[in-house]
Design a protein around this motif. Structure first.
Motif, PDB file in Angstrom:
ATOM      1  N   UNK A  58      24.633 -12.415 -41.340  1.00 21.78           N
ATOM      2  CA  UNK A  58      25.694 -13.077 -42.546  1.00 21.78           C
ATOM      3  C   UNK A  58      26.918 -13.044 -42.429  1.00 21.78           C
ATOM      4  N   UNK A  59      27.990 -13.845 -42.175  1.00 21.14           N
ATOM      5  CA  UNK A  59      29.241 -13.619 -41.757  1.00 21.14           C
ATOM      6  C   UNK A  59      29.941 -13.474 -42.934  1.00 21.14           C
ATOM      7  N   UNK A  60      31.131 -13.548 -43.213  1.00 20.93           N
ATOM      8  CA  UNK A  60      31.727 -13.342 -44.499  1.00 20.93           C
ATOM      9  C   UNK A  60      32.224 -14.698 -45.143  1.00 20.93           C
ATOM     10  N   UNK A  61      32.025 -15.936 -44.378  1.00 26.28           N
ATOM     11  CA  UNK A  61      31.816 -16.922 -44.859  1.00 26.28           C
ATOM     12  C   UNK A  61      30.530 -17.047 -45.679  1.00 26.28           C
ATOM     13  N   UNK A  62      29.840 -16.846 -44.899  1.00 29.37           N
ATOM     14  CA  UNK A  62      28.516 -17.656 -45.967  1.00 29.37           C
ATOM     15  C   UNK A  62      28.599 -16.303 -47.028  1.00 29.37           C
ATOM     16  N   UNK A  63      28.234 -15.149 -46.827  1.00 31.80           N
ATOM     17  CA  UNK A  63      29.305 -14.520 -47.919  1.00 31.80           C
ATOM     18  C   UNK A  63      29.478 -15.366 -49.333  1.00 31.80           C
ATOM     19  N   UNK A  64      30.598 -15.403 -48.935  1.00 30.37           N
ATOM     20  CA  UNK A  64      31.300 -15.464 -50.034  1.00 30.37           C
ATOM     21  C   UNK A  64      30.440 -17.285 -50.779  1.00 30.37           C
ATOM     22  N   UNK A  65      30.131 -17.468 -50.065  1.00 30.63           N
ATOM     23  CA  UNK A  65      29.537 -18.767 -50.606  1.00 30.63           C
ATOM     24  C   UNK A  65      28.610 -18.442 -51.542  1.00 30.63           C
ATOM     25  N   UNK A  66      27.565 -17.654 -51.109  1.00 27.12           N
ATOM     26  CA  UNK A  66      26.145 -17.069 -52.145  1.00 27.12           C
ATOM     27  C   UNK A  66      26.960 -15.909 -52.923  1.00 27.12           C
ATOM     28  N   UNK A  67      28.036 -15.569 -52.962  1.00 29.18           N
ATOM     29  CA  UNK A  67      28.741 -14.808 -54.736  1.00 29.18           C
ATOM     30  C   UNK A  67      28.959 -16.215 -55.294  1.00 29.18           C
TER      31      UNK A  67
END
Length: 470
Positions: A58-67
């Protein structure tokens, strides 16, 4: 004074009822999840998706979307809770406002009713106007009906009529005239509110009006629209002074004139309309004065004159001898029932009346002495029945009538003493049936030329009448 329990809605009887907050939240969240799932599955199907692409890292963009999604879910849940709480608070506030408005209405109502019981006619008059204003401002339909009920009940209270006043007593007469003005004000206020368009906030259409047993010494209901509910004039007496129902519309609901007495004066129903409801004159007693149905339209529902007694005065459905300039009444639909009525004196005018639809029945009616006039009536449709009627005295005229459609039946009618005249009548269509009629053939019914002369098409008479000729 609070409204009768029968007139309160369930919520008004039991007060405000809300679900427990836990249950309300559970239902709200369940509904939200179901809606979200439905939208997701609908979109999944529209996109024709067959699976999800796996992500090993999971890259940072996907992680940010999950948050952001997590915070969105939490915020949405909080918004749902706030929505439920705000809705419940709004309902509580509205209920509190209604209770306060009802309390103030009750206080004003009590004061207005006290005025109606005052000895002074001007104070009573103020009470009548106050009650009408309360009806306009009533916070619920039930409270408005209560105000109307009290106004009508005032009209039903006993009072000393003009005929019963002591001779030469000026004070008694002044008191009578003052109280008469109060009673007529009730009628006027009812009429004015029933003239308003139904969408008007102060219109009283659809409510009940109970004038049972009232003695009408004048009054004007002209132009009122009774478009629902029940208007009761049961057992009322119209005596001595003109009362106008001119142009009144009874559409839907019930207009109850059962056992009403028309004993003197003039009662005007000219230009009135009876449609899609019930107008009931069963057992009415027409014993004097003038009752005018000129220009009235009976186009639906049911109108009952069953068992009515015509024993004096004049009752006019005709364009002639009327109180108004309108033409004859029109029977174009529904049912009008004169079954069992007795015509023993006075005059009943139906000349110029149009029968173009529906059913009009005089079954088992008795024509025992009065003058009944169908002169110039037009029978162009529907059914008019005189089955089992008895023509025993007086004069019944069908002169100049036009039979161009429908059926007019005199099945089993008896002609034993009355003069029944069909002179100059015209049969150009429809059916006029005297099957099994007894007695002497009506004047002008059979063609001249003796028994061999052909009958007009549509006319059926007993063989005995043919053998004797006109």
């Amino acid at each position: 004074m609070t409204p009768p329990p029968s007139r309160l809605t369930r919520s008004e009887r039991r007060g405000l009822r809300l679900w427990p907050v836990g249950l309300a939240l559970a239902v709200t969240f369940t509904t939200a999840v179901v809606v979200a799932a439905t939208v997701f599955l609908t979109g999944w199907g529209l996109l024709d998706a067959h699976g999800l692409k796996p992500e090993r890292r999971v890259d940072s963009t996907t992680l940010f979307d999950l948050v952001k999604l997590s915070f969105g879910v939490v915020a949405g849940a909080g918004a749902l809770v706030a929505l439920v709480v705000a809705y419940r608070r709004q309902r509580v506030d509205e209920d509190g406002a209604l209770r306060e408005a009802t309390r103030l209405h009750t206080e004003r109502f009590t004061a207005a009713v006290s005025q109606l019981g005052d000895e002074s006619a001007p104070v009573r008059l103020g009470g009548v106007h106050a009650l009408a204003g309360l009806a306009d401002d009533a916070p619920t339909r039930a409270l408005r009906q209560t105000c109307i009920d009290v106004l009508c009940a005032y009209s039903r209270l006993p009072y000393t009529s003009e005929d019963d006043l002591p001779t030469g007593d000026a004070d008694a007469r002044h008191s009578y005239l003052a109280l008469r003005e109060v009673r007529h004000t009730v009628i006027r206020l009812v009429r004015d509110h029933l003239r308003l368009p139904p969408e008007h906030q102060h219109a009283w259409q659809g409510h009940d009006f109970d004038f049972t047993g009232v003695t009408f010494d004048g009054g004007d209901f002209s132009g009122a629209v009774f478009s629902g509910g029940v208007a009761r004039f049961t057992g009322a007496t119209f005596a001595g002074y003109p009362v106008s129902f001119g142009g009144v519309r009874f559409t839907g609901g019930t207009a109850d004139f059962t056992h009403t007495v028309f004993s003197a004066g003039a009662t005007d129903f000219g230009g009135s309309a009876f449609a899609d409801g019930t107008a009931d004159f069963t057992g009415a007693d027409f014993r004097g004065g003038t009752v005018d149905f000129t220009g009235s339209v009976f186009s639906g529902g049911a109108v009952h004159f069953h068992g009515a007694q015509f024993s004096g005065g004049a009752v006019s459905f005709s364009g002639a001898h009327s109180l108004s300039a309108a033409g004859g009444a029109e029977f174009s639909g529904g049912t009008v029932d004169f079954g069992g009525a007795t015509f023993s004196a006075g005059r009943v005018l139906l000349g110029g009346v149009t029968f173009s639809g529906g059913t009009v029945t005089f079954e088992s009616a008795g024509f025992l002495g009065t003058g009944v006039d169908f002169d110039g009536a037009g029978f162009s449709g529907g059914t008019v029945g005189f089955a089992d009627a008895t023509f025993a005295a007086g004069r019944v005229r069908f002169t100049d009538s036009v039979f161009s459609g429908g059926r007019v039946g005199f099945d089993n009618a008896t002609f034993i003493g009355a003069t029944v005249d069909f002179g100059r009548s015209s049969l150009s269509g429809g059916t006029v049936d005297f099957t099994d009629a007894r007695g002497t053939a009506p004047t002008g019914l059979l063609p001249t030329g003796g028994p061999s002369a052909p009958l007009p098409t549509g006319l059926t008479v007993p063989p005995a009448w043919r053998s004797t000729g006109p």
